[in-house]
Design a protein around this motif. Structure first.
Motif, PDB file in Angstrom:
ATOM      1  N   HIS A   1       0.943  -0.950   0.010  1.00  0.00           N
ATOM      2  CA  HIS A   1       0.062  -0.057   0.152  1.00  0.00           C
ATOM      3  C   HIS A   1       1.190   1.326  -0.183  1.00  0.00           C
ATOM      4  O   HIS A   1       0.636   2.631  -0.750  1.00  0.00           O
ATOM      5  N   ASP A   2       1.775   1.353   0.557  1.00  0.00           N
ATOM      6  CA  ASP A   2       2.759   2.594   1.150  1.00  0.00           C
ATOM      7  C   ASP A   2       3.521   2.936  -0.352  1.00  0.00           C
ATOM      8  O   ASP A   2       4.632   2.754  -0.028  1.00  0.00           O
ATOM      9  N   GLN A   3       2.437   3.892  -1.122  1.00  0.00           N
ATOM     10  CA  GLN A   3       3.012   4.484  -2.314  1.00  0.00           C
ATOM     11  C   GLN A   3       4.388   5.209  -1.976  1.00  0.00           C
ATOM     12  O   GLN A   3       5.403   5.149  -2.928  1.00  0.00           O
ATOM     13  N   GLU A   4       4.007   5.384  -0.646  1.00  0.00           N
ATOM     14  CA  GLU A   4       4.952   7.285  -0.576  1.00  0.00           C
ATOM     15  C   GLU A   4       6.258   6.436  -0.162  1.00  0.00           C
ATOM     16  O   GLU A   4       7.703   6.966  -0.669  1.00  0.00           O
ATOM     17  N   LYS A   5       6.502   5.053  -0.270  1.00  0.00           N
ATOM     18  CA  LYS A   5       8.226   5.008   0.556  1.00  0.00           C
ATOM     19  C   LYS A   5       8.408   3.707  -1.206  1.00  0.00           C
ATOM     20  O   LYS A   5       9.570   2.986  -0.720  1.00  0.00           O
ATOM     21  N   PHE A   6       7.662   3.767  -2.365  1.00  0.00           N
ATOM     22  CA  PHE A   6       8.421   2.968  -3.272  1.00  0.00           C
ATOM     23  C   PHE A   6       9.053   4.182  -3.787  1.00  0.00           C
ATOM     24  O   PHE A   6       8.909   4.799  -4.768  1.00  0.00           O
ATOM     25  N   ASN A   7       9.805   3.239  -4.569  1.00  0.00           N
ATOM     26  CA  ASN A   7      10.660   4.146  -5.891  1.00  0.00           C
ATOM     27  C   ASN A   7      10.746   3.339  -7.049  1.00  0.00           C
ATOM     28  O   ASN A   7      10.961   1.926  -7.414  1.00  0.00           O
ATOM     29  N   GLU A   8       9.779   3.932  -7.807  1.00  0.00           N
ATOM     30  CA  GLU A   8       9.381   3.336  -9.275  1.00  0.00           C
ATOM     31  C   GLU A   8      10.208   2.389 -10.202  1.00  0.00           C
ATOM     32  O   GLU A   8      10.628   1.457 -10.635  1.00  0.00           O
ATOM     33  N   ALA A   9      11.106   4.017 -10.104  1.00  0.00           N
ATOM     34  CA  ALA A   9      12.687   3.276 -11.082  1.00  0.00           C
ATOM     35  C   ALA A   9      13.255   2.344 -11.078  1.00  0.00           C
ATOM     36  O   ALA A   9      13.595   1.840 -11.511  1.00  0.00           O
ATOM     37  N   GLU A  10      13.737   2.436  -9.274  1.00  0.00           N
ATOM     38  CA  GLU A  10      14.122   1.270  -8.882  1.00  0.00           C
ATOM     39  C   GLU A  10      13.831  -0.217  -9.431  1.00  0.00           C
ATOM     40  O   GLU A  10      14.590  -0.894  -9.662  1.00  0.00           O
ATOM     41  N   TYR A  11      12.129   0.386  -9.131  1.00  0.00           N
ATOM     42  CA  TYR A  11      11.854  -1.007  -8.861  1.00  0.00           C
ATOM     43  C   TYR A  11      12.040  -1.908 -10.267  1.00  0.00           C
ATOM     44  O   TYR A  11      12.661  -2.915 -11.199  1.00  0.00           O
ATOM     45  N   ALA A  12      11.911  -0.690 -11.428  1.00  0.00           N
ATOM     46  CA  ALA A  12      11.964  -1.157 -12.796  1.00  0.00           C
ATOM     47  C   ALA A  12      12.981  -1.118 -13.171  1.00  0.00           C
ATOM     48  O   ALA A  12      13.287  -2.689 -13.788  1.00  0.00           O
ATOM     49  N   GLU A  13      14.198  -1.166 -12.012  1.00  0.00           N
ATOM     50  CA  GLU A  13      15.381  -1.359 -13.000  1.00  0.00           C
ATOM     51  C   GLU A  13      15.560  -2.999 -12.405  1.00  0.00           C
ATOM     52  O   GLU A  13      15.997  -3.314 -13.545  1.00  0.00           O
ATOM     53  N   LYS A  14      15.439  -3.350 -11.297  1.00  0.00           N
ATOM     54  CA  LYS A  14      15.304  -4.941 -10.940  1.00  0.00           C
ATOM     55  C   LYS A  14      14.454  -5.362 -11.430  1.00  0.00           C
ATOM     56  O   LYS A  14      14.969  -6.629 -11.751  1.00  0.00           O
TER      57      LYS A  14
END
Lengths: 382, 437
Positions: free
Chosen positions: B403-416
């Protein structure tokens, strides 16, 4: 050569050092020299009596107090119950190689998953986990009795001994004596100046879990008259705290609280009052008696009857003239963390000041904790 | 407008939007799913207004049995999962203000936040609480806290641990569960006005559940075909546990299975046209974005989620093959909790994971680890080691929040995810080379 006769204080200090890192393996190694087996106990819900009845030494498993756990994180993540990682680190360092067996319970998900790694690695030949019911009712007692029955059989096979009802009764008496003696010490803690500091008290209760019961009982029994007179080196005016938590086996944490200007006059700790308050009532069927008594022991947050334990804490606050309660979960110790709001609410309603501070398993963040606990103590002084 | 009424409006808008502009990659049966959710909320509002009893519960609760007693099971866990994105910050703020841990799994925090919503009158006040303590301490504790705080009758079912034998050989454990469920019936009949156990109803619901499971079997079978006829997002989709046996839900799953089979026969993929590798998601995934898209864009299909449709073999009514004999309706409700692979020791989970890895021929596993999820995170490394050793399957351990979108780094997630896709392709290439040598 003459054996030096130790003074009572020296005998006490020796007893209190039994679970120090350099001392805690001494007892099991001596036990093994006699050709007997040693069983590691991960959780205080497993009756020591069954292990004793098998002629084995129940030995409380303490994790390494070193800060780093590089070997453990190969098998477990870092952001979980820190105590579990420290125990696993010790296993992987070979510190438990002398154990003939280890018994776990499903106290919480983390302990269950710690068992998984032990079972996966198979470094200790006899590794078992038993389910401890979370409810306190007849269905649960009977289920636990059957589980303990299986454990009895398996330990009997391991030790190649038959565990009779008679040996169980004897073990119940032996372990009951240990707890009865410790309850006397807890009774002394009600004094304005108790005989032991909180730190010393924790050392004493952990000593009872690593030493052979007979030796511990003899020592403590001999020292009771001395303890009745002894005064812990504290000021009478110090704030009296009750500390609540699980797997606080590093006395440095209690020392830290006391350095902040309080005396820990009572505890609500698994290896402290909650084990000491366990009284096995004999009704003829030792396994059922053990099952029932262990399930009904003062409850920890995992138990459905935890509400009753909070009432017990409130009672202890009155009995031990406590000024405030320090809830002291370790980081990621979620079973306790999840009950923080209810814990606080119940104590608030009873007019008891309460503060929650997180800690590691090994002694760490001392400066920060001292400051925060010190502020709580100052608040209580006003 | 209360929370449920807002949800009704939200689902109405969503249905209209999809009907007007259907997605080329998502299942068209999703419209049916949203209609089901719409009806779910409408029914809840109606029963709330009529003062019918609700029972707060979480996963592995005996939903069908509670319903067969004339009580509406209300899964706080699923309600937490369906928490609209705009409400998450406020609901989390409320629960954290109580001292509830913010370093724990955020699904547990979302579940606990339903307690605050109850106190504010935003969702129905339960008449009782039923909790099965099994695979997740956190969820169970959140609901038990609800029972304590709201001071409503609370029944805790103590699910015994599965250790050295497969769950389907654990007769003693099953007996213990059965005894507790009978005890629970007595408790609820005494404590909740109007509650009365109706076995015929339970049997009817269990048959409904069986039909749902049969559709899950079809989905799993269809998932084997490549390219994957199901998008990752749809493999992750779960219907509320408290409505698992309803006729409309069965219709929905029939539609999903039909659609997947149709795609499979035509050799069409859902999100991936040319599938180069496939992975399964374990533990969880982010709820606020399509967490599978970065893999799918690279040509990696995601046919299965560990707890999603078709992943778990729950026991079924009239089935003799699992336990060696037919189970009674109450036994079946007990067996349901025992069958959960997240409950028990690590190899129970591994047994389930290995089965679907082999069946749908996975090349990789993504362990989406929720900080504070003791059950999954505590066994991740063992599952990963076994997957690599026994099946040669690559593993990605990634930490994240539901849920906690504030802690989410989409670019990093996508790269992984992209790096993991590249690793899978590399390993496949190496394997082909080795095989041709």
């Amino acid at each position: 050569m003459k054996t030096k006769v130790l003074s009572d204080e020296e005998r006490l200090q020796k007893l209190l050092s039994a679970n120090n890192p350099e001392e805690r393996n001494k007892w099991p190694l001596e036990w093994k020299k006699q050709g007997k087996k040693v069983i590691g106990m991960i959780d205080y819900y497993v009756p020591e009596e069954i292990v004793c009845a098998a002629g084995m030494l129940p030995w409380k498993v303490t994790g390494t107090w070193q800060p780093a756990t590089p070997l453990a994180v190969e098998y477990r993540p870092v952001n979980v119950d820190v105590a579990c990682n420290h125990i696993l680190e010790s296993l992987l360092r070979g510190e438990y190689d002398f154990l003939d067996g280890v018994i776990f319970t499903d106290w919480d998900d983390d302990i269950r998953r710690l068992y998984d790694v032990f079972e996966f690695l198979k470094r200790i030949p006899f590794t078992r986990i038993i389910h401890v019911p979370r409810n306190s009712n007849e269905l649960a007692y009977r289920y636990y009795e059957r589980s303990l029955g299986r454990l009895q059989t398996e330990l009997g096979e391991l030790g190649q001994v038959g565990i009779s009802d008679s040996s169980l009764h004897q073990a119940i008496q032996l372990c009951g004596t240990t707890r009865a003696l410790l309850r006397k010490v807890y009774e002394f803690r009600k004094k304005d100046i108790p005989p032991l500091t909180g730190e010393e008290n924790l050392k004493l209760t952990t000593a009872s879990l690593v030493m052979p019961k007979g030796i511990f009982n003899k020592e403590l029994s001999d020292l009771l008259p001395y303890l009745e007179e002894r005064k812990a080196p504290i000021k009478q005016s110090q704030v009296r705290l009750l500390v609540s938590g699980e797997r606080i086996d590093h006395p440095g944490y209690v020392e830290l609280i006391e350095k902040a200007g309080a005396i820990v006059a009572m505890d609500d700790i698994d290896i402290g009052s909650r084990q000491v308050w366990t009284v096995v009532k004999s009704n003829g069927n030792p396994l059922y008696d053990l099952a029932k008594s262990y399930i009904r022991r003062p409850a920890c947050p995992r138990m459905t009857e935890y509400e009753m334990q909070l009432n017990q804490v409130i009672e202890w606050v009155k009995e031990y003239k406590i000024d405030g309660v320090l809830n002291f979960p370790h980081m990621y110790g979620f079973s306790r963390l999840y009950v923080v709001p209810h814990f606080k609410k119940m104590l608030d309603e009873a007019g008891i000041p309460v503060a929650t501070f997180l800690r590691e398993y090994h002694l760490a963040n001392q400066g920060q904790l001292m400051t925060r606990i010190g502020a709580f103590v100052e608040m209580l002084k006003k | 407008m209360n929370y449920f009424e807002e949800e009704v409006e939200r689902y109405k808008r969503r249905i209209e939007r999809i009907k007007a502009n259907p997605s080329p990659t998502m299942l068209w049966s999703n419209v049916k799913f949203y209609e089901l959710m719409l009806k779910h909320y409408q029914t809840m509002i109606e029963e709330w207004r009529e003062g019918k009893p609700f029972c707060a519960c979480a996963d592995l609760a005996p939903y069908r049995l509670i319903k067969a007693m004339g009580i509406r099971p209300f899964s706080w866990e699923m309600q937490g999962d369906y928490l609209p994105r705009k409400l998450v910050p406020e609901y989390f703020r409320r629960v954290r203000a109580t001292g509830f841990p913010d370093n724990g799994c955020d699904r547990v925090q979302a579940t606990a936040s339903i307690l605050m919503a109850t106190e504010k009158g935003e969702v129905p006040m339960p008449s009782c609480v039923v909790v099965t303590k099994a695979d997740c301490n956190g969820l169970a504790e959140a609901i038990i806290w609800g029972g304590r705080q709201l001071r409503v009758p609370t029944y805790v079912i103590d699910c015994p641990l599965a250790s050295d034998v497969p769950y389907e050989e654990r007769w003693e454990a099953l007996k213990y569960m059965e005894e507790q469920l009978y005890d629970m019936i007595g408790f609820l009949e005494k404590e909740v006005p109007g509650a009365k156990y109706d076995e015929a109803k339970l049997i009817e619901y269990l048959h409904g559940f069986r039909k749902v499971m049969e559709q899950h079997d079809r989905m799993r079978e269809a998932s084997k075909s490549k390219p994957c006829p199901l998008s990752g997002k749809d493999s992750f989709r779960m219907a509320p546990l408290d409505m698992i046996e309803e006729p409309e839900l069965i219709e929905y799953y029939v539609m999903v299975a039909d659609e997947m089979e149709e795609k499979s026969k035509a050799g069409r993929g859902a999100s991936v046209r040319e599938e180069k590798a496939r992975v399964g998601f374990l533990c969880s995934a982010p709820f606020f974005i399509d967490g599978f898209q970065y893999l799918e864009e690279c040509g990696v299909g995601v046919p299965i989620y560990e707890a999603g449709s078709g992943a778990i073999d729950f026991p079924r009514i009239d089935d003799e093959s699992t336990w060696g004999r037919k189970l009674s309706p109450i036994e079946l409700e007990g067996a349901y909790a025992l069958a959960d692979p997240w409950h028990g020791v690590w190899w129970h989970r591994w047994r389930a994971v290995r089965k679907f890895c082999q069946e749908v021929e996975l090349d990789g596993l993504v362990h989406f680890e929720l900080p504070g999820c003791e059950t999954c995170n505590g066994s991740t490394k063992l599952i990963a080691k076994m997957a690599e050793k026994e099946l040669g399957i690559a593993n990605l351990e990634i930490e994240g929040w539901c849920h906690d979108q504030e802690k989410f780094n989409e670019a990093e997630y996508a790269e992984k995810m992209r790096d993991f896709a590249a690793l899978l392709f590399e390993r496949k290439k190496s394997k082909i080379k080795e095989d041709t040598r």
